[in-house]
Design an enzyme around this catalytic site. Structure first.
Site, mmCIF file in Angstrom:
data_model
loop_
_atom_site.group_PDB
_atom_site.id
_atom_site.type_symbol
_atom_site.label_atom_id
_atom_site.label_comp_id
_atom_site.label_asym_id
_atom_site.label_seq_id
_atom_site.Cartn_x
_atom_site.Cartn_y
_atom_site.Cartn_z
ATOM 1 C CB VAL A 1 -0.965 0.008 1.214
ATOM 2 C CG1 VAL A 1 -1.716 1.336 1.306
ATOM 3 C CG2 VAL A 1 -1.947 -1.150 1.113
ATOM 4 C CG ASP B 1 8.844 -0.963 6.148
ATOM 5 O OD1 ASP B 1 7.761 -0.969 5.534
ATOM 6 O OD2 ASP B 1 9.212 -1.923 6.873
ATOM 7 N N GLY C 1 1.693 -2.055 8.833
ATOM 8 C CA GLY C 1 0.796 -2.969 9.524
ATOM 9 C C GLY C 1 1.386 -4.344 9.659
ATOM 10 N NE ARG D 1 -12.031 -8.659 14.043
ATOM 11 C CZ ARG D 1 -12.389 -8.209 15.237
ATOM 12 N NH1 ARG D 1 -12.235 -8.970 16.301
ATOM 13 N NH2 ARG D 1 -12.912 -7.023 15.381
ATOM 14 N N PRO E 1 -7.603 -2.455 11.294
ATOM 15 C CG PRO E 1 -8.902 -2.931 13.194
ATOM 16 C CD PRO E 1 -7.536 -3.130 12.610
ATOM 17 C CB VAL E 2 -8.934 2.184 8.522
ATOM 18 C CG1 VAL E 2 -10.328 2.128 7.996
ATOM 19 C CG2 VAL E 2 -8.386 3.550 8.345
ATOM 20 C CB SER F 1 -7.912 5.756 4.038
ATOM 21 O OG SER F 1 -7.957 4.438 4.526
ATOM 22 C CG ASP G 1 -14.847 1.089 1.362
ATOM 23 O OD1 ASP G 1 -14.880 -0.083 1.708
ATOM 24 O OD2 ASP G 1 -13.966 1.882 1.752
ATOM 25 N NE ARG H 1 -12.388 -1.787 -3.429
ATOM 26 C CZ ARG H 1 -11.768 -2.214 -2.343
ATOM 27 N NH1 ARG H 1 -12.387 -2.239 -1.179
ATOM 28 N NH2 ARG H 1 -10.525 -2.648 -2.407
ATOM 29 C CG HIS I 1 -21.472 12.712 -6.887
ATOM 30 N ND1 HIS I 1 -20.524 13.272 -7.692
ATOM 31 C CD2 HIS I 1 -21.170 13.098 -5.637
ATOM 32 C CE1 HIS I 1 -19.688 13.972 -6.967
ATOM 33 N NE2 HIS I 1 -20.059 13.879 -5.710
ATOM 34 C CG HIS J 1 -12.317 0.369 5.227
ATOM 35 N ND1 HIS J 1 -12.625 0.293 3.893
ATOM 36 C CD2 HIS J 1 -11.163 -0.324 5.380
ATOM 37 C CE1 HIS J 1 -11.698 -0.397 3.266
ATOM 38 N NE2 HIS J 1 -10.803 -0.800 4.147
ATOM 39 C CB THR K 1 -6.734 -4.365 -2.179
ATOM 40 O OG1 THR K 1 -6.745 -3.610 -0.966
ATOM 41 C CG2 THR K 1 -7.648 -5.555 -2.015
HETATM 42 P P1 NAD Z 1 2.544 -5.056 3.640
HETATM 43 O O1 NAD Z 1 2.834 -6.207 4.552
HETATM 44 O O2 NAD Z 1 2.873 -5.185 2.189
HETATM 45 O O3 NAD Z 1 3.300 -3.761 4.196
HETATM 46 C C1 NAD Z 1 3.267 -3.386 5.536
HETATM 47 C C2 NAD Z 1 4.628 -2.761 5.841
HETATM 48 O O4 NAD Z 1 4.573 -2.215 7.154
HETATM 49 C C3 NAD Z 1 5.773 -3.786 5.813
HETATM 50 O O5 NAD Z 1 6.762 -3.345 4.902
HETATM 51 C C4 NAD Z 1 6.273 -3.797 7.264
HETATM 52 O O6 NAD Z 1 7.685 -3.979 7.364
HETATM 53 C C5 NAD Z 1 5.866 -2.387 7.733
HETATM 54 N N1 NAD Z 1 5.757 -2.251 9.184
HETATM 55 C C6 NAD Z 1 5.212 -3.097 10.096
HETATM 56 N N2 NAD Z 1 5.290 -2.565 11.330
HETATM 57 C C7 NAD Z 1 5.877 -1.335 11.194
HETATM 58 C C8 NAD Z 1 6.216 -0.300 12.092
HETATM 59 N N3 NAD Z 1 6.000 -0.407 13.401
HETATM 60 N N4 NAD Z 1 6.804 0.828 11.604
HETATM 61 C C9 NAD Z 1 7.071 0.956 10.269
HETATM 62 N N5 NAD Z 1 6.773 -0.006 9.373
HETATM 63 C C10 NAD Z 1 6.188 -1.135 9.815
HETATM 64 O O7 NAD Z 1 1.010 -4.705 3.837
HETATM 65 P P2 NAD Z 1 0.115 -3.825 2.855
HETATM 66 O O8 NAD Z 1 -0.537 -4.721 1.863
HETATM 67 O O9 NAD Z 1 0.905 -2.661 2.404
HETATM 68 O O10 NAD Z 1 -1.058 -3.348 3.855
HETATM 69 C C11 NAD Z 1 -0.764 -2.395 4.852
HETATM 70 C C12 NAD Z 1 -2.024 -2.079 5.657
HETATM 71 O O11 NAD Z 1 -2.950 -1.403 4.820
HETATM 72 C C13 NAD Z 1 -2.756 -3.331 6.178
HETATM 73 O O12 NAD Z 1 -3.218 -3.060 7.495
HETATM 74 C C14 NAD Z 1 -3.923 -3.465 5.232
HETATM 75 O O13 NAD Z 1 -5.018 -4.152 5.809
HETATM 76 C C15 NAD Z 1 -4.239 -2.000 4.989
HETATM 77 N N6 NAD Z 1 -5.072 -1.702 3.818
HETATM 78 C C16 NAD Z 1 -6.006 -0.738 4.004
HETATM 79 C C17 NAD Z 1 -6.859 -0.385 2.974
HETATM 80 C C18 NAD Z 1 -7.876 0.685 3.215
HETATM 81 O O14 NAD Z 1 -8.789 0.912 2.404
HETATM 82 N N7 NAD Z 1 -7.781 1.409 4.325
HETATM 83 C C19 NAD Z 1 -6.756 -1.032 1.724
HETATM 84 C C20 NAD Z 1 -5.769 -1.999 1.560
HETATM 85 C C21 NAD Z 1 -4.929 -2.332 2.632
#
Ligand code: NAD
Length: 318
Positions: A18, A39, A83, A92, A125-126, A147, A152, A155, A172, A179, A235
């Site tokens: 992301v 990171d 995350g 969970r 969970p945001v 976010s 959504d 989408r 619209h 979320h 995603t």
């Molecule tokens: P990912 O595993 O590809 O990337 C997460 C990154 O966070 C990793 O590189 C990890 O090293 C880093 N990380 C973990 N703990 C950390 C910390 N304390 N400090 C700094 N970096 C840290 O995961 P992703 O696919 O990029 O998803 C990231 C988050 O985004 C997830 O929680 C996912 O559920 C969420 N997400 C949200 C939405 C949304 O609509 N809000 C959509 C998609 C994904």
């Protein structure tokens, strides 16, 4: 806290799928001068930054670098995409607790740098994590947003435009609430070409039973992420673009109406919960919550969504 758009610097915490998709889309948009990617795995961030920076000859002018905590001090927007993923055998709730502790730790580091940025949380969970960040940091609620359902709602626009066979820029509407599974479309706020959807449908011959199809569209929006995750594991492109939209509203003080997750304190009759409703978003974060006149069934869905989120907050004892 005073406004601080003195720089067009964006810090992204979390250089995973992301975070890097967001950085890629943001660099191409040309609205930031500097993008700092951090990171917990620094080498990973180094790799992502090099890969992005090698594209600089093809971008508008922007500096891309690996960030440190010092970058929080003069950033205008800090986007958290870091995350932990669910480990084998982990519940969970364990994951929730781990990510809440991570967000609180990150907020402490940002506060220590006397940052006056607007914080945007994308980590799931945001809604729960947005609440945790506000409560833990004591920051004004306007400056910490999730976010939410911006993705959504996009989408929803996409599916509605396909269904009605109308350009996506002419439909619209908003997805409100969590979320997650309890989110829902506010049909009372949905328009095609400026016409309320209930008035538009009778003059459109693209479907037989619009009321049935509505349910199907709402279901598809809710289940989008599950399908994509089944297909490819995660995603990231569309959320990256949604984060650019949110960041642009802040950096350019656009007063955009977006459904970000915000702490409600009486709006829509809800107290002490973060979820998505339309807000005006600008350089200082949320200028105000827009209170739409929802139909009774929509208000009831919003209340149910708030109850779902409050149960998660109670589990976490937040
Ligand atoms: P990912 O595993 O590809 O990337 C997460 C990154 O966070 C990793 O590189 C990890 O090293 C880093 N990380 C973990 N703990 C950390 C910390 N304390 N400090 C700094 N970096 C840290 O995961 P992703 O696919 O990029 O998803 C990231 C988050 O985004 C997830 O929680 C996912 O559920 C969420 N997400 C949200 C939405 C949304 O609509 N809000 C959509 C998609 C994904």
């Amino acid at each position: 806290m005073e406004s601080m758009i003195t720089s067009r610097k964006v810090v992204i915490i979390g250089a995973g799928a992301v975070g890097s998709s967001f950085a890629y889309a943001l660099a191409q948009r040309g609205i930031a001068d500097e993008i700092a990617l951090t990171d917990i795995n620094r080498e990973y961030a180094e790799g992502q930054v090099l890969d992005l920076a090698h594209g600089l000859p093809f971008y508008p002018n922007v500096q891309i670098k690996v960030g440190t905590a010092q970058d929080y001090a003069d950033a205008s927007v800090i986007v958290i995409t870091a995350g932990a993923k669910q480990a084998p055998g982990e519940s969970r709730l364990d994951l929730l607790q781990k990510n809440a502790a991570m967000i609180e730790g990150v907020m402490d580091e940002i506060t220590a740098q006397k940052s006056r940025a607007v914080i945007v949380i994308a980590t799931n969970p945001v809604d729960v994590l947005t609440y945790a960040a506000i409560r833990h940091s004591g920051w004004p609620k306007a400056r910490i947003i999730g976010s939410g359902t911006v993705l959504d709602s996009a989408r929803f626009h996409y599916l509605l435009s396909k269904h009605c066979d109308v350009d996506v820029s002419n439909v619209h509407g908003y997805i409100l609430g969590e979320h997650g599974d309890s989110e829902f479309p506010a049909w009372s706020m949905t328009h095609v070409g400026g016409i309320p959807i209930d008035d538009y449908c009778p003059q459109c011959a693209t479907c037989d039973d619009w009321m049935l199809d509505r349910e199907e569209i709402a279901r598809q929006v809710r289940e989008s992420a599950y399908h994509i995750i089944n297909y490819k594991g995660a995603t990231y492109y569309a959320i990256g673009m949604a984060l650019v939209r949110i960041t642009a509203a802040i950096l350019q003080d656009q007063n955009s109406v977006l459904t970000v997750s915000t702490l409600l304190q009486g709006e829509y009759g809800l107290q002490d919960v973060c979820l998505s409703v339309p807000v005006l978003l600008g350089k200082d974060g949320i200028k105000r919550v827009i209170e739409a006149k929802l139909r009774a069934e929509e208000q009831s869905l919003l209340e149910k969504s708030a109850d779902t989120l409050k149960r998660s907050l109670a589990e976490l004892a937040l």
